[in-house]
Design a protein around this motif. Structure first.
Motif, short mmCIF file in Angstrom:
data_model
loop_
_atom_site.label_atom_id
_atom_site.label_comp_id
_atom_site.label_asym_id
_atom_site.label_seq_id
_atom_site.Cartn_x
_atom_site.Cartn_y
_atom_site.Cartn_z
N ALA A 7 0.85 -1.19 0.00
CA ALA A 7 0.00 0.00 0.00
C ALA A 7 0.89 1.24 0.00
N ILE A 8 0.54 2.19 -0.86
CA ILE A 8 1.24 3.48 -0.92
C ILE A 8 0.34 4.51 -0.24
N VAL A 9 0.71 4.93 0.97
CA VAL A 9 -0.09 5.90 1.73
C VAL A 9 0.50 7.29 1.52
N GLU A 15 -1.86 19.83 -3.12
CA GLU A 15 -0.87 19.25 -4.04
C GLU A 15 -1.47 18.98 -5.42
N ARG A 16 -2.44 19.76 -5.80
CA ARG A 16 -3.15 19.52 -7.07
C ARG A 16 -2.19 19.40 -8.25
N ASP A 17 -1.19 20.27 -8.32
CA ASP A 17 -0.30 20.30 -9.47
C ASP A 17 0.72 19.17 -9.47
N ASN A 18 0.84 18.47 -8.36
CA ASN A 18 1.84 17.39 -8.28
C ASN A 18 1.24 15.99 -8.40
N LEU A 19 -0.07 15.87 -8.17
CA LEU A 19 -0.65 14.55 -7.99
C LEU A 19 -0.54 13.65 -9.22
N ARG A 20 -0.82 14.18 -10.41
CA ARG A 20 -0.74 13.33 -11.61
C ARG A 20 0.69 12.88 -11.88
N ARG A 21 1.64 13.80 -11.74
CA ARG A 21 3.04 13.45 -11.95
C ARG A 21 3.48 12.41 -10.93
N PHE A 22 3.07 12.61 -9.70
CA PHE A 22 3.41 11.65 -8.64
C PHE A 22 2.81 10.29 -8.94
N HIS A 23 1.54 10.28 -9.32
CA HIS A 23 0.84 9.03 -9.59
C HIS A 23 1.52 8.26 -10.72
N GLU A 24 1.89 8.95 -11.78
CA GLU A 24 2.53 8.30 -12.92
C GLU A 24 3.90 7.73 -12.51
N ALA A 25 4.67 8.52 -11.74
CA ALA A 25 6.02 8.08 -11.35
C ALA A 25 5.95 6.84 -10.46
N VAL A 92 5.02 4.91 3.14
CA VAL A 92 4.53 6.26 3.42
C VAL A 92 5.44 7.25 2.71
N MET A 93 4.86 8.13 1.92
CA MET A 93 5.67 9.10 1.19
C MET A 93 4.85 10.34 0.87
N ALA A 94 5.57 11.44 0.61
CA ALA A 94 4.92 12.71 0.29
C ALA A 94 4.55 12.76 -1.19
N ALA A 95 3.59 13.61 -1.52
CA ALA A 95 3.11 13.72 -2.90
C ALA A 95 3.90 14.71 -3.73
N ASP A 99 10.35 12.74 -2.08
CA ASP A 99 10.68 11.36 -1.71
C ASP A 99 10.75 10.57 -3.01
N PRO A 100 11.94 10.19 -3.51
CA PRO A 100 12.08 9.58 -4.84
C PRO A 100 11.34 8.24 -4.94
N PRO A 101 10.39 8.11 -5.86
CA PRO A 101 9.66 6.85 -6.01
C PRO A 101 10.55 5.65 -6.31
N ALA A 102 11.67 5.86 -6.99
CA ALA A 102 12.55 4.74 -7.35
C ALA A 102 13.05 3.98 -6.13
N LEU A 103 13.08 4.65 -4.96
CA LEU A 103 13.57 3.98 -3.76
C LEU A 103 12.61 2.90 -3.26
N ILE A 104 11.38 2.89 -3.75
CA ILE A 104 10.43 1.87 -3.32
C ILE A 104 10.97 0.48 -3.62
N ARG A 105 11.68 0.32 -4.75
CA ARG A 105 12.26 -0.99 -5.08
C ARG A 105 13.23 -1.44 -3.99
N ASP A 106 14.09 -0.53 -3.55
CA ASP A 106 15.03 -0.87 -2.48
C ASP A 106 14.30 -1.15 -1.18
N PHE A 107 13.26 -0.38 -0.90
CA PHE A 107 12.47 -0.61 0.31
C PHE A 107 11.90 -2.04 0.32
#
Length: 328
Positions: A7-9, A15-25, A92-95, A99-107
């Protein structure tokens, strides 16, 4: 065989202007983890910029979202997301993509290696020299007086926690909370993934100086005896100095006939002692305010709307896992 669910919480505040970019990444990263299912749980923490409308549009991607009627604070929003998630592990990460999404793999790799908590440990940050210095001093104080296992460069709340930690976290009900402090206090097996925190590209941070000061006070009041012990130590110090000064005056009067005069010295002593007393009353007030806040037993948060949960989960007092599908 059922695949593990991650789960990604994500707490969201304006954060309207960041949400789509965050979601795609994040979606690109999760799709690369072929052996795992995932779900998003966004928590709109009283945004006033239409962030929830964007989250509603993202429902086409089978995401989950909550809307809180006002701003309860990011740490409470994180608690709501963890309460409502179904994951075997939670990231848990910010929108804002700091917080670099690529680190999820290492997590995930560290989690599967047997760790219950995986922290994103900052090795540096692009936030300006003054702010970086202030944060480094704060982190050293936290490690010294409050949470010895806290990463040297800080972490915020960027982490992965496994199911045992999730279950433990749901038992914490304090209102003036810090996510990293509660997780670290739990004592589960933890490790770190280092990263450099990039500068925010879109919008401005909601972490104002006032919010950072409150977080600092909450850290030491909630996880350290330092503030309350400072009262005792300072009281002993003032008493000792008063005794020494009084002894000095007696000796001078008896053996040298010195007269103690001066309105300035008297006022200085009164002002210093008055300032110390007010400071100590303020420290006690911080504890009393928190006791009052807990004694009221109000709900930790209130959910105004939900997206993607059927049926809606139970309130925090009796948290039940919601029935939710899985994103792929």
């Amino acid at each position: 065989m059922t695949r593990p669910l991650v789960a990604i919480v994500v707490p969201v505040f304006d954060e309207r202007d960041n949400l789509r970019r965050f979601h795609e990444a994040v979606t690109d990263v999760m799709r690369s983890l072929a052996d795992y299912d995932w779900e998003f749980v966004f928590v709109d923490d009283g945004s006033g910029d239409g962030s929830f409308d964007v989250l509603n549009a993202l429902r086409a991607h089978d995401d989950r979202a909550l809307r809180l009627p006002r701003n309860f604070g990011s740490h409470v929003a994180i608690a709501a997301g963890i309460d409502y998630c179904r994951g075997d592990a939670v990231v848990v990460m910010a929108a804002d993509l700091q917080d670099p999404p690529a680190l999820i793999r290492d997590f995930v790799d560290r989690w599967r290696a047997g760790f219950h908590v995986v922290w994103g440990a900052r090795t540096g940050r692009d936030d300006g020299a003054l702010r970086s210095w202030a944060m480094s001093v704060f982190y050293r104080l936290v490690r010294r007086f409050a949470i010895p296992t806290y990463p040297k460069g800080g972490t915020g709340s960027f982490c992965l926690i496994s199911r045992p930690v999730i279950d433990a976290f749901r038992q914490y009900h304090e209102r003036n909370r810090l996510t990293f402090g509660l997780i670290a206090w739990s004592g589960f097996r933890e490790t770190y993934v280092p990263y450099h925190r990039p500068r925010r590209l879109v919008g401005s941070s909601s972490w104002t100086v006032r919010r950072m000061l409150k977080a600092a006070i909450d850290t030491f009041v909630s996880f350290s005896f330092l503030p309350i012990r400072t009262i005792s130590f300072l009281g002993l110090l003032v008493s000792f100095l008063s005794f020494v000064f009084g002894f000095y005056l007696v000796i001078n009067k008896l053996f040298f006939g010195t007269r103690v005069e001066g309105w300035t010295s008297v006022m200085l002593a009164v002002l210093v002692l008055g300032g110390v007393q007010l400071l100590m009353i303020g420290v006690l007030g911080e504890y009393l305010w928190r006791i009052l806040d807990e004694a009221r037993a109000r709900p930790l948060y209130i959910v105004e709307r939900t997206l993607g949960f059927s049926p809606a989960p139970s309130p925090r007092q009796d948290v039940a896992a919601p029935s939710a599908g899985v994103s792929r």
